[in-house]
Design a protein around this motif. Structure first.
Motif, PDB file in Angstrom:
ATOM      1  N   SER A  45       0.947  -1.227   0.091  1.00  0.00           N
ATOM      2  CA  SER A  45      -0.098  -0.046   0.012  1.00  0.00           C
ATOM      3  C   SER A  45       1.005   1.184  -0.199  1.00  0.00           C
ATOM      4  CB  SER A  45      -1.016   0.001   1.151  1.00  0.00           C
ATOM      5  OG  SER A  45      -0.157  -0.371   2.429  1.00  0.00           O
ATOM      6  N   GLY A  59       1.344  -5.175  -7.859  1.00  0.00           N
ATOM      7  CA  GLY A  59      -0.180  -4.756  -8.153  1.00  0.00           C
ATOM      8  C   GLY A  59      -1.038  -5.917  -7.474  1.00  0.00           C
ATOM      9  N   SER A  85      -2.450  -5.999  -4.617  1.00  0.00           N
ATOM     10  CA  SER A  85      -3.694  -5.704  -3.961  1.00  0.00           C
ATOM     11  C   SER A  85      -4.676  -4.855  -5.019  1.00  0.00           C
ATOM     12  CB  SER A  85      -3.487  -4.553  -2.924  1.00  0.00           C
ATOM     13  OG  SER A  85      -2.499  -3.558  -3.334  1.00  0.00           O
ATOM     14  N   ASN A  86      -4.153  -4.870  -6.528  1.00  0.00           N
ATOM     15  CA  ASN A  86      -5.133  -4.221  -7.442  1.00  0.00           C
ATOM     16  C   ASN A  86      -5.547  -5.479  -8.432  1.00  0.00           C
ATOM     17  OD1 ASN A  86      -5.064  -1.613  -6.761  1.00  0.00           O
ATOM     18  ND2 ASN A  86      -3.069  -1.425  -7.692  1.00  0.00           N
ATOM     19  N   GLN A 106       0.109   0.310 -14.251  1.00  0.00           N
ATOM     20  CA  GLN A 106      -0.755   1.050 -13.114  1.00  0.00           C
ATOM     21  C   GLN A 106       0.142   1.732 -12.348  1.00  0.00           C
ATOM     22  OE1 GLN A 106      -3.839  -1.330 -11.298  1.00  0.00           O
ATOM     23  NE2 GLN A 106      -4.859  -0.758 -12.945  1.00  0.00           N
ATOM     24  N   THR A 155      -0.264  -5.132 -15.842  1.00  0.00           N
ATOM     25  CA  THR A 155      -0.278  -4.925 -14.190  1.00  0.00           C
ATOM     26  C   THR A 155       0.707  -3.906 -13.601  1.00  0.00           C
ATOM     27  OG1 THR A 155       1.050  -6.581 -13.360  1.00  0.00           O
ATOM     28  CG2 THR A 155      -1.063  -7.561 -14.097  1.00  0.00           C
ATOM     29  N   SER A 213      -3.608  -8.446  -9.740  1.00  0.00           N
ATOM     30  CA  SER A 213      -2.751  -8.757 -10.599  1.00  0.00           C
ATOM     31  C   SER A 213      -2.639 -10.238 -10.471  1.00  0.00           C
ATOM     32  CB  SER A 213      -1.344  -8.032 -10.515  1.00  0.00           C
ATOM     33  OG  SER A 213      -0.839  -8.290  -9.279  1.00  0.00           O
ATOM     34  N   THR A 265     -10.072  -6.333 -11.002  1.00  0.00           N
ATOM     35  CA  THR A 265     -10.225  -5.095 -10.654  1.00  0.00           C
ATOM     36  C   THR A 265      -9.194  -4.242 -11.860  1.00  0.00           C
ATOM     37  OG1 THR A 265      -8.478  -5.114  -9.470  1.00  0.00           O
ATOM     38  CG2 THR A 265     -10.520  -4.842  -8.385  1.00  0.00           C
TER      39      THR A 265
END
Lengths: 485, 580
Positions: free
Chosen positions: A268, A320, A322-323, A404, A401, A325, B82
């Protein structure tokens, strides 16, 4: 007390595939002892059949996530996928040994049972939720690996496995130190403790503890600068096992890395120093692996360095995580499994034929037999990451990924992205070496041509087919991944 | 006309490929005929498409309904959690920008297939690769989906690598890997922008379906598209509903960009102090300029040309280079028009340097094929100069030059091939007075040389005239290129005349002498005439009746120039406002 016993009993019910694997491994070992290892074929077939049943057990197992055994294990949502990948690599690896000579070491009961125990270790690794469990499973995997590396029983393999053992012992010691720091400060061995360490022990100690812990995993991944053992161990070990080694333990380690990374909350904070360090490790792995591979004449060493470079790529989705990936990583691992096995089986066939893995032995093989040469060309194109192979799709997803992070303007991420994407050029140069010798060179008149029999061609085709299929239909593979998650 | 005609045009070589693979290696005679027949069919298809559409070739560029023969089918719909959904379409179509290129491709491939009869070794492999190459070239010109374009663009390299590397001359291995790595470097740059673009752009129609506004893609109305675009801008469209796309037409519409994504035009984020959109433009231009090729990324071309077998040289010079020029119009210019204005001066300079520098080098080379290769670079410089001027004349000239150069360079490499086939030696100094031994051949060489140096009456003259007109006008019309660029570029013409005439004098005039006297110099065969005469005729006809070709793309180019000027200026203003 009663609750705890109940929990253990309930948990045991969810470990049926692992228990089966344990039974299988023990049986294979005992059987070979009692038959004095004379029924190698039976033993090999038995292991394969057992693994097929194991796959089936994994398939019918109800998909539940949650903690088992009082929080020592946890069924993560991706656990089943990774278990399937481990099992597939074991199946492929054992099948490859069929192509070896009779009475080969790698058909012995010892070898097979060690491989199955290694597999079991990987299963527990992908479920561990506790540092002790993680440590134990890593050690099961490592010790089996050290021994399996030695299975060619020659001078080179002593060197290779010794090097592996020493490096390995050193890295697990560091990892253990990291774990003890975490335990000392948080009084807990559960993975969640890693998220609290920075609060409880301050940033410096927290980073030190996490860093040491990750070193153990990076060692398993053979990431730069913990790659030193890989080329020698790969060169020394029996090729079917090398193929296994280059994919299954890596998949396990990267998965646990992702789990810990997410739990540590490091992902994070974009500016965290660990982010930078891991990005640097990924970048250097790609560069070091590719640049070293350029100079290799031995196909096994070339692939060893290539797999170091690929380690760099599979580290990329971590940023990534936590997004979302994870599916990209899974896609990559799955494709990597097939391309690696295709490449290593070709090398194995070469070794069986000539007793050496020099790339120059492939001279003019396309002239003698075009079909396998085309298959290996597709494999190499896929390893490079060019269309029309799934290797391209896998790289595209991985870089998407990372995009971002690039978008946020983080300069190290931009560097990682650039280095990663431009390494295709270096990779192309050395991956084309095998097709180059195969297609462009004429075979020396004196030597025997490199011919593959029908079975070998079939095996290669099975490995290569998914590389084409999942380029045109990546949605199918993603659907499978979503189903398993 | 069949609806799937473009698909048939692109993929028919694959059918022939299957046939080639099925036949045994021994049936050597059949392979060249298969290639010939299939390229012949493609030529007929291409001609009939052009003839039937006649004057009605539509403007295309950034309006989907203005394309012809559109085929759009969903190919991949990926849902990445996401990261969102993205869609890749099989999307091909024809407009003014690519119709002439499609025609050129068919002509050159047909001629190359005739030339391929010279290949005597490993014919099966050769023709299999030739057919693969054929499919990817056609696909590249007709694709309107970025992914599809990229796919064909990159896949082209592999057959080319083998075609040069196996059937080439002495240094073929070096030349082929150099070609591969250079062009791959270009396509990596394109890949970077492609990743950025598809994560930034949504397909409004597909998104409308996803959100449930419409039942299926066909029933999406313009109002619904507008509604989606508004929702996107307001931020009321949830990100899970985004359907990201590789569709180039969607990428050309600023309204489809996700707010604050990298390539959103109001985005103030910058990379290394430059706006992301301008950087993307540059990356694309460099990537395509390698293919064009522009100086200083041209060095792969002379090597590849010298080593490649004749028919592959013809394809390489005749068509592959044009993908660079066409790609510049279709991708960076159309998607990032502000870059076209911002970097016009530098692009013009790049063109100018290519024209003059390559002409000087051509003057100094000793190998006939190498000289032709450098003359190609010089001529492709005109394409870049014309495009950079961003005037209707300049871009018309650029496309005209691409077509004309395709024809003429095909001819030049064929005449070089004729000599090479006989003596395996193309050193200019090793010959003298060839005309006395090979009179018809020498006449054809003279025609090819004169066509290439821009003699009035040949297509090259018209093309270069238009480019000069455009470049001269530029400082009055849009103030992008200074007049000195156009003036200096004329030096290229003079040098062109110099190296061609000098070579003609050295090799063909005077008393006959040859270093390899043992080789017999027989005059051109009828097969060679069949290849050379049509190309000479085309060049001549297009030199006298330029309207024949201009009609194909003039309306498109006029629209294109307006579109680029207008949106480019608007976007530039937004960028500079954001930076201040």
């Amino acid at each position: 007390m009663k609750e705890q016993i109940n929990d253990i009993l309930l948990s045991a019910g969810k470990l049926i595939p692992e228990l089966w694997l344990l039974v299988l491994a023990t049986f294979v070992l005992l059987f070979s002892i009692f038959t004095q290892d004379k029924k190698q074929l039976f033993n090999t077939v038995l292991s394969l059949a057992g693994l097929a049943i194991h796959l089936y057990l994994l398939y019918i197992q109800p998909k539940e996530t949650g903690k088992l055994f009082l929080g020592n294990l946890e069924m993560y949502s991706q656990t089943v996928f990774f278990k399937v990948v481990f099992t597939f690599s074991a199946i492929f690896s054992i099948s490859l040994s069929f192509f070896g000579k009779r009475n080969n070491n790698i058909k012995s009961g010892e070898y097979l049972s060690l491989l199955l125990f290694l597999l079991l270790g990987l299963h527990f690794m992908s479920m561990s939720a506790n540092f002790l469990m993680l440590y134990l499973s890593i050690e099961i995997v490592s010790f089996s690996s050290y021994m399996l590396t030695y299975f060619n029983y020659d001078k080179r393999s002593v060197e290779g496995s010794m090097k592996y053992l020493l490096f390995g012992a050193f890295s697990t010691a560091l990892m253990l130190y990291g774990i003890s720091l975490i335990y000392g400060f948080t009084n807990s061995l559960e993975f969640e403790a890693i998220g609290k360490i920075t609060q409880l022990a301050g940033t410096e100690i927290g980073l030190l503890a996490c860093g040491l812990l990750f070193i153990g995993l990076l060692f398993k991944l053979a990431a730069f600068p913990f790659q030193g053992w890989a080329p020698d161990a790969y060169e020394a070990a029996p090729t079917p096992f090398v193929a296994f080694l280059s994919i299954a333990p890596k998949a396990g380690a990267i998965f646990i890395f992702c789990v810990l990374w997410e739990k540590s909350g490091l992902s994070s904070s974009k500016e965290s120093i660990l982010n930078y360090l891991v990005a640097a490790v990924a970048m250097l792995s790609i560069l070091f692996g590719n640049l070293s591979a350029v100079w290799q004449n031995s196909s096994k060493r070339l692939l060893a360095y290539s797999s170091i470079a690929h380690t760099g790529f599979i580290l990329i989705p971590i940023f990534g995580i936590s997004n979302g990936s994870m599916p990209s990583l899974q896609f990559y691992i799955f494709i990597f499994l097939f391309m690696n096995f295709a490449a290593f089986s070709w090398v194995y066939f070469l070794e069986q034929k000539f007793g050496s893995d020099q790339i120059s032995l492939m001279k003019g093989s396309a002239k003698a037999q075009i079909f396998p040469a085309i298959l290996i060309l597709i494999t190499m194109i896929s390893l490079t990451g060019l269309p029309i192979t799934a290797g391209f799709t896998a790289k595209l997803l991985i870089f998407s990924t990372l995009w971002q992070q690039v978008q946020s303007g983080n300069s190290l991420m931009i560097a990682l992205f650039t280095v990663g994407i431009f390494n295709v050029l270096i990779a192309l140069y050395y991956y084309l070496k095998m097709p180059y010798f195969s297609f462009f060179k004429t075979p020396p008149i004196t030597s025997v041509p490199f011919l593959l029999n029908k079975k070998q061609q079939l095996f290669l085709s099975v490995m290569v087919f998914p590389l084409l299929l999942f380029f045109f239909k990546p949605d199918w593979l993603l659907a499978v991944i979503n189903y398993l998650n | 006309m069949s609806e799937n005609i473009l698909t048939i045009l692109i993929f028919s070589p694959l059918v022939a490929l299957a046939l080639v693979l099925l036949l045994p290696v021994k049936s050597k005679k059949a392979f060249p005929w298969i290639s010939l027949v299939i390229t012949g069919i493609q030529l007929l298809i291409a001609c009939s498409i052009i003839l039937q559409s006649g004057d009605t070739i539509q403007t295309g560029v950034n309006v989907e309904s203005q394309f012809q023969l559109i085929e759009k089918h969903p190919w991949l719909q990926l849902s990445m959690g996401t990261l969102g959904n993205f869609s890749i379409n099989y999307f091909v179509g024809m407009d003014g920008l690519n119709s002439s290129m499609m025609l050129l491709t068919s002509i050159i491939l047909f001629i190359a297939a005739i030339s391929a009869f010279e290949i005597k070794t490993k014919t099966k492999g050769f023709h299999a690769l030739f057919l693969l190459l054929n499919t990817s070239i056609n696909g590249c010109f007709l694709a309107l989906d970025f992914f599809l374009f990229y796919l064909f663009f990159e896949f082209m390299l592999l057959p080319m690598y083998f075609l040069i590397g196996i059937w080439g001359g002495a240094r073929r291995e070096y030349a082929s890997i150099k070609f591969f790595i250079y062009t791959l470097a270009g396509s990596v740059l394109i890949l970077i922008v492609m990743i950025g673009l598809y994560t930034s752009v949504i397909d409004p129609a597909a998104t409308a379906v996803k959100t449930g506004l419409a039942q299926n893609i066909e029933s999406v109305s313009d109002a619904q598209v507008n509604q989606i675009q508004e929702m996107l801008l307001n931020g009321t469209l949830p990100s899970e509903e985004y359907v990201r796309t590789f569709d180039m037409i969607s990428m050309m519409d600023a309204k489809n960009y996700i707010p604050n994504s990298v390539f959103f035009k109001g985005n103030i984020n910058s990379f290394f102090g430059e706006n992301a959109r301008l950087i993307a433009f540059l990356l694309l231009i460099i990537g395509l300029a390698i293919k064009l090729p522009a100086v200083p990324v041209h060095t792969w071309l002379p090597d590849a040309h010298v080593e490649a077998p004749t028919c592959i040289s013809v394809v390489l010079a005749g068509i592959l280079l044009k993908i660079g020029g066409y790609g510049i119009l279709r991708i960076p210019y159309s998607i990032f028009p502000e870059g076209a204005i911002h970097f016009a001066w530098w692009l013009g300079l790049g063109g100018l340097i290519a024209i003059v520098y390559a002409a000087f080098v051509a003057l100094g080379t000793h190998n006939l094929k190498k000289m032709i290769a450098y003359s190609s670079i010089s001529h492709m410089g005109f394409v870049l100069l014309g495009i950079a001027s961003l005037t209707a004349e300049g871009i018309n000239g650029a496309i005209y030059q691409m077509f004309s150069h395709g024809i003429i360079s095909g001819m030049l490499f064929l005449v070089a091939g004729v000599l090479y086939y006989r003596t395996k030696d193309l050193e200019i100094e090793h010959y003298k007075g060839i005309s006395s031994k090979m009179p018809i051949y020498s006449a054809l060489v003279t025609i090819a040389f004169f066509a290439s140096l821009g003699l009035p009456g040949f297509s090259g003259f018209i093309a270069e005239l238009f480019v000069f007109l455009g470049a001269f006008q530029s400082h009055e019309v849009n103030n992008l290129l200074p007049a000195w660029m156009a003036i200096t570029a004329t030096l290229g013409l003079i040098l062109g005349a110099a190296y061609y005439l000098w070579t003609l004098q050295r090799m063909f005039l005077g008393n006959f002498w040859s270093r390899n006297e043992s080789k017999i110099l027989s005059d051109v065969t009828s097969r060679e005439l069949v290849m050379l005469i049509p190309l000479a005729v085309i060049s001549l006809v297009l030199g006298i009746f330029p309207k024949l070709l201009l009609d194909l793309f003039e309306p498109s180019v006029a629209y294109f120039v307006d579109f680029i000027q207008e949106t480019g200026k608007q976007n530039l203003e937004i960028i500079f406002q954001a930076n201040n």
